[in-house]
Enzyme design. Structure first.
Site: not given
Ligand code: ATP
Ligand code: MG
Length: 573
Positions: A48, A272, A282
């Site tokens: 994103e 992850r 982020k």
């Protein structure tokens, strides 16, 4: 986040992970059974554009590109740009730069926003099939009606609207008739499903926001779950790899694709990457930037790829690290020292050495002929004879590190002190004789004598010195600013905060130290942006982007000390 494993366990699970790459096995099996017929393996990396890529993304990139490549397949870079309020062109640009820097080239550059018309058509299709409806409940009400893990949800009073009514309302949602948040489009699945994601998930929301690519064309935007799988399907992605938090979304991913009868992309989850002392989100990194706790996304203390590049890390070492952490079906935590170890290993092999004195102290050689200067020949990289040699100027007045001299040496201090002899690297043996102090009592210069017979740093008569120190001739030195970095966070898990606290409480107040007037050997005057060096005895350094010919700035990539190598040795024992 889980507690950090003991160091030796960390390494064992490391090996176990690398040995069984279940993602590779799944793809190999699909290729063997021709699950997708003649189609090539197709993957995508779907960031994103709401921030800069961090080292966690490097793991996903290496998997997405690496696995496709292993099977002769292809990888798209797809921007998952469905949240116009948080996304920006700056991020789109930085992400492309960083993926390329890491060493990968995508097949197609895609944007979820390119699929908005198709996604809208499919939404109409689902409405017509009685599988989606417009709901007027508020966001809060939707949450209440959804139920919990232990209680089933209940149907919205708007769930049984007719197809005609739903079509009419949805078209008017799109044409901008209704304010933000007044209505949503939901999939009609099952309000009693044990999986909360299947309790009539929202497909579209109304948002009058300008999108970085589609401008004001749309005022309804698809939710992640509705956009992601269909985008995969449009691109004929065969293996859509994502992190474990999406495991519970997989039934929904499949539901949309099945209802629409479109290309059957499949989602596969992996762990992850978490790293000690490192924040990988982020959203939280954005907070550090916006509140100016760091000097931007590429501040060398940040865990972003841009920051690692600026700090002097190499794409090779980041790739080696990313693949070495392996893949697993449970989240773990990796020691930051492991990344640093791979980086030192890489730099040690390929960068040239140079001498730089970070905190200078003047050393005067009393018996060196006045006005004389000479050159000593030095290997550029002892690990790599092909790197050649260079001539370094030497004279009767040089800079040495303040730390390499003690007027009153503590026990086991083998560097220079009055009456003691040490080697000047590649030059001569010297013996300290006296010190000069200023009015405050600080030492401003050390006087010494040298042994001309020890030229090249070789013992003239077999006598030994216990230490070798580096130096720079004062008359030839160039000045530079040096930036030393320490961990940005004080705790192994930066998210480990007191109730009501924030990660900011764990910031290391001493993460940056600036040395305004370091002295470097003259060959460094030609160093260019991102050139990397080992400054002997002090660490790995690179030229920073703030550097100019008149004011050179170097970043310390890493100090020389390799704690990971020690950890590794301990665990082998
Ligand atoms: P963040 O929370 O930092 O924004 P994200 O998962 O929301 O991360 P995306 O831009 O959506 O970031 O991620 C793009 C891809 O990178 C996804 O497939 C995601 O699963 C993967 N990814 C993100 N963070 C990590 C991580 N720490 N380890 C491995 N993969 C990651
Ligand atoms: Mg995200």
């Amino acid at each position: 986040m889980t507690n950090r494993n003991s160091e030796s366990q960390g390494i064992q699970s490391q090996e176990a992970r690398t040995a069984s790459n279940f993602l590779h096995d799944i793809i190999a099996e699909d290729v063997r059974t021709r699950k997708y017929g003649d189609a090539l393996v197709q993957t995508r990396f779907p960031p994103e554009p709401n921030g800069y890529l961090h080292i966690g993304h490097a793991k996903a990139i290496c998997l997405d590109f690496g696995l496709a490549d292993e099977f002769g397949g292809k990888t798209n870079l797809r921007f998952d740009d469905t949240n116009p309020e948080k996304e920006e062109q700056e991020y789109v640009d930085s992400i492309q730069r960083d993926v390329r820097w890491l060493g990968f080239e995508w097949d197609r550059l895609c944007y979820a926003s390119d699929y908005f018309p198709q996604l809208y058509e499919w939404a109409l299709e689902l409405i017509k099939a009685g599988k989606a409806y417009v709901d007027d409940l508020s966001a809060d009400q939707i949450r209440q009606y959804r139920g919990t893990l232990t209680e089933p949800g209940k149907d919205s009073p708007f769930r049984n609207r007719t197809v005609e009514e739903n079509l009419d309302l949805f078209v008017r949602m799109k044409s901008g008739e209704f304010p933000d948040g007044s209505r949503v489009l939901r999939a009609k699945i099952d309000m009693t499903s044990p999986n909360l994601n299947m309790r009539d998930p929202v497909m579209y929301r109304i948002l009058h926001a300008t999108h970085h690519r589609t401008g004001d064309e749309w005022c309804i935007y698809p939710m992640y779950d509705y956009a992601h799988g269909q985008s995969d399907s449009i691109e004929h992605v065969t293996h859509s790899m994502c992190t474990l938090e999406f495991t519970d979304h997989q039934p929904l991913y499949r539901w949309y694709i099945e209802q629409l009868g479109i290309f059957p992309s499949q989602q596969i989850e992996f762990d992850r990457l978490n790293i000690t002392y490192t924040l990988l989100s982020k959203r939280k990194l954005l907070q550090l930037v916006q509140e100016k706790h760091v000097h931007g996304w590429d501040d060398p203390r940040m865990p972003t790829l841009s920051a690692f590049r600026r700090r002097g890390f190499t794409p090779e070492a980041i790739r080696t690290f990313s693949t070495s952490t392996g893949v697993s079906r449970t989240n773990g935590i990796t020691d930051i020292e492991m990344l640093e170890h791979f980086q030192r290993d890489d730099l040690n092999r390929r960068v040239n050495r140079a001498m730089a004195v970070l905190r200078p102290l003047k050393l005067v050689i009393d018996n060196y002929p006045a006005g004389q200067e000479e050159f000593v020949e030095v290997a550029n990289n002892p690990e790599d004879p092909a790197a050649g040699t260079r001539q370094v100027p030497f004279s009767g007045e040089i800079y040495m590190e303040q730390d390499d001299f003690r007027e009153v040496p503590p026990p086991k201090y083998y560097r220079l002190s009055p009456g003691k002899e040490v080697r000047l690297r590649n030059a001569y043996f010297i013996t300290a004789q006296s010190v000069v102090k200023d009015a405050t009592g600080s030492i401003v210069a050390v006087h010494c004598t040298y042994d001309p017979a020890s030229r090249g740093g070789n013992s003239p008569d077999g006598r030994k010195v216990k230490s070798t120190i580096h130096w720079v001739s004062t008359a030839h030195a160039i000045s530079a600013e040096i930036r030393l970095y320490d961990k940005l966070f004080l705790k192994p898990d930066p998210n480990d905060v007191e109730e009501g606290g924030s990660v900011l409480d764990n910031l290391n107040p001493n993460s940056l130290e600036v040395l305004a007037d370091a002295k470097l050997e003259p060959s460094l005057a030609n160093a260019k942006l991102e050139d990397r060096f080992q400054f002997e005895r002090v660490g790995y350094f690179c030229v920073d982007s703030d550097s100019t010919p008149d004011h050179m700035v170097f970043n310390r990539t890493l100090p020389l000390k390799d704690t990971w190598a020690k950890i590794e040795k301990k665990s082998e024992a």
